[in-house]
Design an enzyme around this catalytic site. Structure first.
Site, mmCIF file in Angstrom:
data_model
loop_
_atom_site.group_PDB
_atom_site.id
_atom_site.type_symbol
_atom_site.label_atom_id
_atom_site.label_comp_id
_atom_site.label_asym_id
_atom_site.label_seq_id
_atom_site.Cartn_x
_atom_site.Cartn_y
_atom_site.Cartn_z
ATOM 1 N N SER A 63 1.122 -1.509 0.224
ATOM 2 C CA SER A 63 -0.342 0.123 0.238
ATOM 3 C C SER A 63 1.009 1.330 -0.286
ATOM 4 C CB SER A 63 -0.795 0.044 1.213
ATOM 5 O OG SER A 63 -0.112 0.029 2.428
ATOM 6 N N HIS A 67 -3.381 -6.202 2.658
ATOM 7 C CA HIS A 67 -3.065 -7.223 3.398
ATOM 8 C C HIS A 67 -3.164 -8.962 2.964
ATOM 9 C CE1 HIS A 67 0.254 -4.128 4.812
ATOM 10 N NE2 HIS A 67 0.124 -4.094 3.713
ATOM 11 N N GLN A 107 -6.489 -1.773 7.867
ATOM 12 C CA GLN A 107 -5.151 -2.941 7.203
ATOM 13 C C GLN A 107 -4.501 -3.507 8.101
ATOM 14 O OE1 GLN A 107 -2.188 -1.290 3.891
ATOM 15 N NE2 GLN A 107 -0.577 -0.804 6.174
ATOM 16 N N GLU A 108 -4.256 -2.677 9.287
ATOM 17 C CA GLU A 108 -3.585 -3.606 10.072
ATOM 18 C C GLU A 108 -4.465 -3.533 12.095
ATOM 19 O OE1 GLU A 108 0.686 -1.738 10.028
ATOM 20 O OE2 GLU A 108 -0.201 -2.202 8.050
ATOM 21 N N GLU A 116 1.654 -10.044 6.966
ATOM 22 C CA GLU A 116 2.615 -9.234 8.168
ATOM 23 C C GLU A 116 2.713 -10.335 9.331
ATOM 24 O OE1 GLU A 116 2.143 -5.163 8.781
ATOM 25 O OE2 GLU A 116 3.045 -4.442 6.541
ATOM 26 N N ASP A 172 -4.240 0.332 12.034
ATOM 27 C CA ASP A 172 -3.532 1.755 10.712
ATOM 28 C C ASP A 172 -4.183 1.306 9.467
ATOM 29 O OD1 ASP A 172 -1.865 1.929 8.383
ATOM 30 O OD2 ASP A 172 -0.519 1.484 8.094
ATOM 31 N N GLU A 202 -3.265 4.967 12.604
ATOM 32 C CA GLU A 202 -2.401 5.348 11.673
ATOM 33 C C GLU A 202 -3.270 6.074 9.989
ATOM 34 O OE1 GLU A 202 0.586 3.042 11.013
ATOM 35 O OE2 GLU A 202 1.231 3.214 8.967
ATOM 36 N N ASP A 226 1.635 8.197 7.688
ATOM 37 C CA ASP A 226 2.634 6.660 7.207
ATOM 38 C C ASP A 226 2.247 7.497 5.479
ATOM 39 O OD1 ASP A 226 3.700 5.290 5.587
ATOM 40 O OD2 ASP A 226 2.010 3.675 6.181
ATOM 41 N N LYS A 264 10.355 5.258 6.900
ATOM 42 C CA LYS A 264 10.372 3.694 6.599
ATOM 43 C C LYS A 264 11.571 3.902 5.660
ATOM 44 C CE LYS A 264 5.690 2.243 6.095
ATOM 45 N NZ LYS A 264 4.462 1.931 5.216
ATOM 46 N N HIS A 324 9.012 -1.592 9.147
ATOM 47 C CA HIS A 324 9.018 -2.482 8.599
ATOM 48 C C HIS A 324 8.207 -1.712 6.922
ATOM 49 C CE1 HIS A 324 4.833 -5.197 9.283
ATOM 50 N NE2 HIS A 324 5.197 -3.735 9.457
ATOM 51 N N ARG A 325 8.175 -3.185 6.103
ATOM 52 C CA ARG A 325 7.034 -2.857 4.856
ATOM 53 C C ARG A 325 6.359 -4.607 4.805
ATOM 54 N NH1 ARG A 325 7.196 1.534 2.066
ATOM 55 N NH2 ARG A 325 5.422 1.439 1.554
ATOM 56 N N LYS A 385 7.627 -0.589 14.582
ATOM 57 C CA LYS A 385 5.959 -1.471 13.363
ATOM 58 C C LYS A 385 6.566 -2.682 13.133
ATOM 59 C CE LYS A 385 3.430 -0.532 11.006
ATOM 60 N NZ LYS A 385 2.275 -0.033 9.634
HETATM 61 P P1 PGA Z 1 3.351 -1.826 2.537
HETATM 62 O O1 PGA Z 1 1.598 -0.718 4.362
HETATM 63 O O2 PGA Z 1 4.423 -1.819 3.260
HETATM 64 O O3 PGA Z 1 2.188 -2.489 2.040
HETATM 65 O O4 PGA Z 1 2.995 0.105 2.210
HETATM 66 C C1 PGA Z 1 2.396 -1.077 5.290
HETATM 67 C C2 PGA Z 1 1.772 0.531 6.611
HETATM 68 O O5 PGA Z 1 1.108 0.820 5.385
HETATM 69 O O6 PGA Z 1 2.141 0.800 6.860
HETATM 70 ZN ZN ZN Z 2 1.181 2.408 7.211
#
Ligand code: PGA
Ligand code: ZN
Length: 437
Positions: free
Chosen positions: A43, A156, A164-165, A206, A242, A295, A322, A347, A375-376, A398
């Site tokens: 993403s 993911h 997403q998270e 992840e 997130d 996030e 982010d 990142k 991380h990614r 993270k």
């Molecule tokens: P990505 O996701 O590494 O797929 O971009 C991580 C995030 O959005 O924090």
């Molecule tokens: Zn993110």
């Protein structure tokens, strides 16, 4: 001891999703060798530095990175051989100049970052200094509070979760090792709970579970059940989200000069929200559940929304940019001036060099933003971000769930650093978060 780069090579390896990525190897005049590899996002933010891929459909479905590798072997190497690897900023500036574009699209941020990180690691190794101390100096002692992604959704996972998270953070643990233990216990308890409720316990990119849930509140409630069933309480374990809202954002359409508003399309939930409605929804979640950090609650271009979000919730919740900041010092400066958020995700591959990453961290820290080293979703076995987190006393990290070696290797590196620092290691828990009530 004066060090010189004697040899640079690069090769194509695979990341945790089985896609090609770049690994660089540097050899110094004293015989020291060091490697670094780069991760890859799913993403990705629109304003990230460019990851160079070959786009040849006949190979790795267009994802091979031979051009980036050739750029290292044929262009970068020739310019850096003979340089002192400890002159990090000079090396990074040379790489930026050689590329010449504003977003590293010529040489590729993937080739540039691999070299930038490998130089730091080679110098640290040659000087026999642990990487975190080489990066941060004698004051590097804070073990990051982990934000562990135990339910995966969005880009993911294949489930219907819009967010997403879904992360847990052991803010009440006395040490990093205890935090990791709590995470692992809750992760395994969650597995049993999901099983009992008839959900699949396969994992997403992840390493968190990806149950076929469509309502974010149900995911949060299952996590709360797991926290309590593991013998922890909601003061010592907090929840972080997130949303990755750039992925949900739909531009408004215009017809004959009349335009509809942009919307957040939450397909799983079956709702479309305006920016204001999205903020109201997040506020409801914060008020109902022990959420300490959100996030990308809104999309990367929804600046007005971010300003409203921060005004409304920034005193009680950590609001992390982010995609909004993409580890870019100018984007962060804009966000600080306009008061868009109170925290930044870091990142290194969003910006492409170690020096620029450090600049962004410094600006964030000077301006009262919390910093989360990240991380990614596509990772490698490289543990650089663990050392970076301790090196700059970032306070937060993270790096995924409590499964899969691409995630666990960073946690294991942090365990070793904590052991090495002994009584001098600090674990800040809740205090690492911004605006934590
Ligand atoms: P990505 O996701 O590494 O797929 O971009 C991580 C995030 O959005 O924090
Ligand atoms: Zn993110």
């Amino acid at each position: 001891m004066v060090l010189e780069i004697e040899n640079i090579t690069a090769r194509q390896i695979l990341d945790s999703r089985g896609n090609p990525t770049v690994e660089a190897e540097i050899e110094l005049s004293d015989g020291t060798t060091a490697k670094a590899s780069v991760p890859s996002g799913a993403s990705t933010g629109t304003y990230e530095a460019v990851e160079l891929r070959d786009k040849d459909k006949n190979e790795f479905l267009g994802k091979s990175v031979h051009k980036a590798i050739d750029n290292i072997n044929n262009i970068i190497a020739g310019n850096l051989i003979g340089e002192n690897p400890a002159n990090q900023r000079e090396i990074d500036n040379t790489l930026i100049e050689m590329d010449g574009s504003f977003n590293k699209s010529i040489l590729g941020a993937n080739s540039i970052l691999a070299i930038s990180l490998a130089c730091a690691r080679a110098a640290a190794k040659a000087y026999e200094i642990p990487l975190y101390r080489y990066l941060g100096g004698i004051n590097s002692c804070v073990l990051p509070t982990p934000m562990m992604n135990i339910i995966n959704g969005g880009a993911h996972a294949d489930n219907k979760l819009d967010f997403q998270e879904f992360m847990i953070s052991p803010v009440g643990a006395p040490t990093f090792a205890d935090a990791l233990r709590a995470g692992s216990e809750i992760f395994h308890t969650l597995k049993n709970i999901l099983n009992k409720n008839g959900y699949s316990t396969t994992v997403g990119d992840e390493g968190g579970f990806a149950p076929d849930i469509s309502n974010p509140e149900e995911a949060i409630e299952l996590i709360i059940l797991a926290i309590e069933a593991s013998g922890y309480n909601l003061n010592s374990i907090k929840i972080c989200l997130d949303i990755a809202a750039s992925e949900l954002y739909e531009e408004g359409e215009c017809q004959d000069g009349i335009c509809s508003l942009s919307k957040y399309d939450l397909k799983g939930l079956g709702k479309k929200f305006s920016s204001e409605e999205m903020i109201d929804y997040l506020e409801k979640l914060i008020k109902t559940y022990p959420i300490i950090s959100i996030e990308d609650g809104l999309a990367e271009d929804d600046e007005l929304g971010w300003k409203n979000l921060n005004e409304k919730l920034g005193n009680t919740c950590q609001l992390v940019g982010d995609d909004l900041f993409v580890t870019n010092v100018e984007k962060l400066r804009n966000g600080i001036q306009k008061k868009l958020a109170n925290s930044i995700l870091i990142k290194p591959n969003q910006i492409g060099t170690l020096s620029e990453t450090l600049d962004t961290i410094l600006m964030a820290q000077k301006n009262g933003f919390s910093t989360i080293i990240s991380h990614r979703s596509g990772e490698t076995e490289d543990t650089f971000i663990a050392d970076l987190a301790v090196g700059v006393n970032a306070g937060l990290i993270k790096t995924g769930s409590l499964s899969r070696t691409d995630r666990i290797c960073k946690y294991n590196r942090l365990l070793k650093i904590e052991e090495e620092l002994g009584e001098n290691a600090k674990y800040m828990g809740t205090k690492a978060f911004n605006a934590a009530s």
